[in-house]
Design a protein around this motif. Structure first.
Motif, PDB file in Angstrom:
ATOM      1  N   ILE A 124     -16.894 -24.132  30.666  1.00  0.00           N
ATOM      2  CA  ILE A 124     -16.864 -24.680  29.306  1.00  0.00           C
ATOM      3  C   ILE A 124     -17.278 -26.142  29.363  1.00  0.00           C
ATOM      4  O   ILE A 124     -16.637 -26.932  30.067  1.00  0.00           O
ATOM      5  CB  ILE A 124     -15.440 -24.591  28.726  1.00  0.00           C
ATOM      6  N   ASN A 125     -18.319 -26.479  28.616  1.00  0.00           N
ATOM      7  CA  ASN A 125     -18.731 -27.881  28.562  1.00  0.00           C
ATOM      8  C   ASN A 125     -18.123 -28.513  27.300  1.00  0.00           C
ATOM      9  O   ASN A 125     -18.761 -28.593  26.242  1.00  0.00           O
ATOM     10  CB  ASN A 125     -20.266 -27.963  28.552  1.00  0.00           C
ATOM     11  N   GLY A 126     -16.856 -28.927  27.418  1.00  0.00           N
ATOM     12  CA  GLY A 126     -16.081 -29.410  26.275  1.00  0.00           C
ATOM     13  C   GLY A 126     -16.717 -30.613  25.595  1.00  0.00           C
ATOM     14  O   GLY A 126     -16.702 -30.706  24.363  1.00  0.00           O
ATOM     15  N   ALA A 127     -17.300 -31.522  26.392  1.00  0.00           N
ATOM     16  CA  ALA A 127     -17.869 -32.749  25.817  1.00  0.00           C
ATOM     17  C   ALA A 127     -19.048 -32.410  24.909  1.00  0.00           C
ATOM     18  O   ALA A 127     -19.177 -32.940  23.796  1.00  0.00           O
ATOM     19  CB  ALA A 127     -18.307 -33.678  26.940  1.00  0.00           C
ATOM     20  N   GLU A 128     -19.900 -31.484  25.359  1.00  0.00           N
ATOM     21  CA  GLU A 128     -21.065 -31.106  24.539  1.00  0.00           C
ATOM     22  C   GLU A 128     -20.628 -30.333  23.294  1.00  0.00           C
ATOM     23  O   GLU A 128     -21.201 -30.505  22.213  1.00  0.00           O
ATOM     24  CB  GLU A 128     -22.069 -30.271  25.358  1.00  0.00           C
ATOM     25  N   ILE A 129     -19.607 -29.481  23.459  1.00  0.00           N
ATOM     26  CA  ILE A 129     -19.116 -28.728  22.284  1.00  0.00           C
ATOM     27  C   ILE A 129     -18.606 -29.716  21.235  1.00  0.00           C
ATOM     28  O   ILE A 129     -18.894 -29.592  20.043  1.00  0.00           O
ATOM     29  CB  ILE A 129     -18.016 -27.714  22.686  1.00  0.00           C
ATOM     30  N   TYR A 171     -22.853 -23.906  25.012  1.00  0.00           N
ATOM     31  CA  TYR A 171     -22.155 -24.723  26.005  1.00  0.00           C
ATOM     32  C   TYR A 171     -20.993 -24.003  26.690  1.00  0.00           C
ATOM     33  O   TYR A 171     -20.153 -24.628  27.327  1.00  0.00           O
ATOM     34  CB  TYR A 171     -21.699 -26.048  25.362  1.00  0.00           C
ATOM     35  N   ILE A 172     -20.962 -22.681  26.515  1.00  0.00           N
ATOM     36  CA  ILE A 172     -20.018 -21.888  27.313  1.00  0.00           C
ATOM     37  C   ILE A 172     -20.866 -20.923  28.117  1.00  0.00           C
ATOM     38  O   ILE A 172     -21.610 -20.116  27.547  1.00  0.00           O
ATOM     39  CB  ILE A 172     -19.009 -21.127  26.434  1.00  0.00           C
ATOM     40  N   SER A 173     -20.813 -21.012  29.429  1.00  0.00           N
ATOM     41  CA  SER A 173     -21.669 -20.130  30.219  1.00  0.00           C
ATOM     42  C   SER A 173     -20.825 -19.178  31.053  1.00  0.00           C
ATOM     43  O   SER A 173     -19.680 -19.468  31.400  1.00  0.00           O
ATOM     44  CB  SER A 173     -22.603 -20.956  31.104  1.00  0.00           C
ATOM     45  N   GLY A 174     -21.399 -18.029  31.326  1.00  0.00           N
ATOM     46  CA  GLY A 174     -20.703 -16.968  32.063  1.00  0.00           C
ATOM     47  C   GLY A 174     -21.215 -15.642  31.548  1.00  0.00           C
ATOM     48  O   GLY A 174     -22.165 -15.598  30.766  1.00  0.00           O
ATOM     49  N   SER A 175     -20.568 -14.556  31.970  1.00  0.00           N
ATOM     50  CA  SER A 175     -21.005 -13.220  31.544  1.00  0.00           C
ATOM     51  C   SER A 175     -20.459 -12.927  30.153  1.00  0.00           C
ATOM     52  O   SER A 175     -19.541 -12.111  29.994  1.00  0.00           O
ATOM     53  CB  SER A 175     -20.508 -12.173  32.533  1.00  0.00           C
ATOM     54  N   LEU A 176     -21.026 -13.615  29.158  1.00  0.00           N
ATOM     55  CA  LEU A 176     -20.524 -13.498  27.786  1.00  0.00           C
ATOM     56  C   LEU A 176     -21.694 -13.272  26.839  1.00  0.00           C
ATOM     57  O   LEU A 176     -22.812 -13.680  27.128  1.00  0.00           O
ATOM     58  CB  LEU A 176     -19.835 -14.800  27.369  1.00  0.00           C
ATOM     59  N   TRP A 177     -21.436 -12.676  25.688  1.00  0.00           N
ATOM     60  CA  TRP A 177     -22.462 -12.566  24.655  1.00  0.00           C
ATOM     61  C   TRP A 177     -21.800 -12.684  23.296  1.00  0.00           C
ATOM     62  O   TRP A 177     -20.578 -12.617  23.177  1.00  0.00           O
ATOM     63  CB  TRP A 177     -23.252 -11.258  24.788  1.00  0.00           C
ATOM     64  N   HIS A 178     -22.637 -12.886  22.258  1.00  0.00           N
ATOM     65  CA  HIS A 178     -22.110 -12.958  20.893  1.00  0.00           C
ATOM     66  C   HIS A 178     -23.175 -12.480  19.913  1.00  0.00           C
ATOM     67  O   HIS A 178     -24.357 -12.388  20.264  1.00  0.00           O
ATOM     68  CB  HIS A 178     -21.663 -14.386  20.551  1.00  0.00           C
ATOM     69  N   ARG A 179     -22.743 -12.190  18.688  1.00  0.00           N
ATOM     70  CA  ARG A 179     -23.687 -11.785  17.642  1.00  0.00           C
ATOM     71  C   ARG A 179     -24.284 -13.028  17.008  1.00  0.00           C
ATOM     72  O   ARG A 179     -23.577 -13.828  16.408  1.00  0.00           O
ATOM     73  CB  ARG A 179     -22.959 -10.946  16.579  1.00  0.00           C
ATOM     74  N   LYS A 180     -25.604 -13.136  17.123  1.00  0.00           N
ATOM     75  CA  LYS A 180     -26.281 -14.341  16.604  1.00  0.00           C
ATOM     76  C   LYS A 180     -26.477 -14.275  15.092  1.00  0.00           C
ATOM     77  O   LYS A 180     -26.772 -15.279  14.460  1.00  0.00           O
ATOM     78  CB  LYS A 180     -27.632 -14.509  17.293  1.00  0.00           C
ATOM     79  N   ASP A 181     -26.334 -13.063  14.515  1.00  0.00           N
ATOM     80  CA  ASP A 181     -26.658 -12.945  13.080  1.00  0.00           C
ATOM     81  C   ASP A 181     -25.514 -13.336  12.145  1.00  0.00           C
ATOM     82  O   ASP A 181     -25.732 -13.530  10.955  1.00  0.00           O
ATOM     83  CB  ASP A 181     -27.131 -11.511  12.765  1.00  0.00           C
TER      84      ASP A 181
END
Ligand code: AMP
Ligand code: GLY
Length: 433
Positions: free
Chosen positions: A348-353, A402-412
């Protein structure tokens, strides 16, 4: 004021963030939510779905106000244990939360006290009746009567293409539970309307649209909710009478519960479908929605502690809300919801978030030796807030990077293209060109 909060997801993180502004916060969690732990004066870990475990960790300690958040804790009677412990309680008793955990109770309550918005439905206990009802309705939703985390419902067109599949699913529910609920399939647009309730009166929150389906364009299996948006006092595809009708259904259900001897104090969540003819009620939940809690709590003016206290005392102080827009996107593990990859590290890149202006809420993740890992459920809620939906969506989307890992989300979710489709769908159903 000492406030005790039970729960540990992203929804509870949002509740904790609001409460901690003006109370001394204590949390009981089934797994340590690292962000909630930071917001609390103290916290305890136990099986929160077991009232005896909750009682054992709070024994000998004093609190002024308690709030038990997740559905399974309410169904297990955790609010009742908090009340027995001597604190004021702002979440519903086991008996009042039955409106969520027993759909047959909910439907009979509505029938007995004439609450409107009920779709055509039948509870079946054998395959012969199931066959008759399924043939009669043609397009159906088939569901278990109890709690399923939003994942037990299957709907014609989305999950069933023929009679055999409907009967096979009904048979599996009959075998497991001895019963199944068959409803007519409602066609329209879904929305969530949540209310603070003090046993008699209600105070509404802004309406929200959640996205239950896993994949973009609303396809794939049902999930706990992939993300949601709100656009102030009303949603773009609803008219003011839809909202008034939904409000009346909630108010009537609160009266019904009172008359039935189980006054409802807490958050009543109505899941509605705006259809061609009218607003129909899909179900009631006895708690904040997840993700919807994040959408609305970000907009609450004033003190959540004060609203909870007034609810618990049976004399609600109705809060006001900002008319800003909010968008929540859930980051979920790869493979979610069918085969989620768990125990994988995320960065988690807290500063960028923070620079994007988004808020980050921790859901089903855990910490080990200073690192954060996924579990099998939704991982993080990311909230964007702005004066327009477009801007709010861009804030949320930019922070997801700014959160990296084996994750995905709905962009729509929250995009104008998706919202315009909803508006066009409703206009078409209502015959408005
Ligand atoms: P529930 O667990 O009852 O909230 O249902 C989960 C999802 O299934 C809802 O958000 C709807 O998308 C869908 N659903 C449930 N009941 C119906 C219905 N009668 N008609 C159409 N869709 C439904
Ligand atoms: N967002 C769906 C639920 O909380 O049940």
């Amino acid at each position: 004021m000492k406030v005790l909060l039970v729960g540990n997801g992203a929804r509870e993180h949002a509740i904790a963030e609001n409460l901690a502004r003006d109370c001394e916060l204590y949390c009981v969690m089934s797994k340590k939510n690292p962000a909630m732990a930071q917001l609390s004066k103290d916290y305890w870990i136990c099986n929160i779905e077991d009232p005896v475990s909750v009682e054992s960790v709070i024994k000998g300690k004093d609190f002024d106000l308690g709030f038990s958040s997740p559905d399974a804790t309410l169904a297990a009677g955790v609010s009742d244990v908090l009340e027995e412990h001597g604190m004021l309680v702002a979440s519903p008793s086991k008996a009042a939360s039955r409106i969520e955990w027993d759909k047959s109770y909910m439907r009979s309550l509505h029938e007995n006290y004439h609450v409107g918005g009920t779709p055509k439905h039948e509870i079946v206990t054998n395959i012969k009746d199931a066959t008759r009802v399924i043939k009669d309705y043609e397009l159906v939703a088939i569901k278990p009567l109890g709690l399923t985390g939003g994942k037990g419902v299957k709907v014609s067109g989305d999950h069933f293409v023929n009679l055999d599949q409907k009967l096979e699913y009904t048979a599996s529910l009959l075998e497991k539970d001895g019963s199944a609920l068959i409803e007519e399939k409602l066609i329209g647009e879904e929305f969530t309307l949540q209310a603070f309730c003090d046993g008699s009166s209600i105070a509404l929150m802004p309406p929200v649209q959640d996205h239950k389906r896993a994949f973009e364009g609303d396809s794939g299996p049902n999930t706990g909710g992939m993300g949601s948006y709100t656009t102030g006092t009303n949603l773009p595809f609803l008219n003011s009478s839809d909202l008034e009708n939904a409000k009346k259904i909630i108010q009537d259900a609160v009266y019904a519960l009172k008359k039935d001897g189980h006054p409802f104090k807490g958050i009543l969540y109505g899941q509605f479908m705006a259809t061609k003819e009218s607003v129909k009620l899909i179900e009631f939940n006895a708690r904040f929605g997840d993700p919807e809690a994040m959408n609305v709590l970000a907009l609450l003016n004033g003190s959540l502690t004060d609203v909870f206290l007034s609810m618990a005392e049976g004399q609600i102080h109705p809060p006001t809300f900002s008319s800003d827009c909010t968008v929540v996107k859930y980051l979920v593990p790869d493979g979610y919801p069918t085969e989620p990859k768990k125990d994988l590290p995320v960065e988690i890149n807290g500063a960028e978030i923070e620079k994007t202006g988004a808020s980050l809420y921790y859901a089903s993740v855990y910490e080990n030796e200073g690192k954060i890992f996924t579990s099998s459920s939704r991982s993080f809620g990311i909230l964007g807030r702005a004066q327009t939906l477009d801007e709010a969506e861009k804030v949320a989307e930019s922070a997801c990077a700014y959160i990296s890992g084996s994750l995905w989300h709905r962009k729509d979710i929250g995009t104008s293209a998706l919202v315009e489709r909803r508006v066009a769908h409703m206009r078409k159903l209502r015959g408005i060109e």
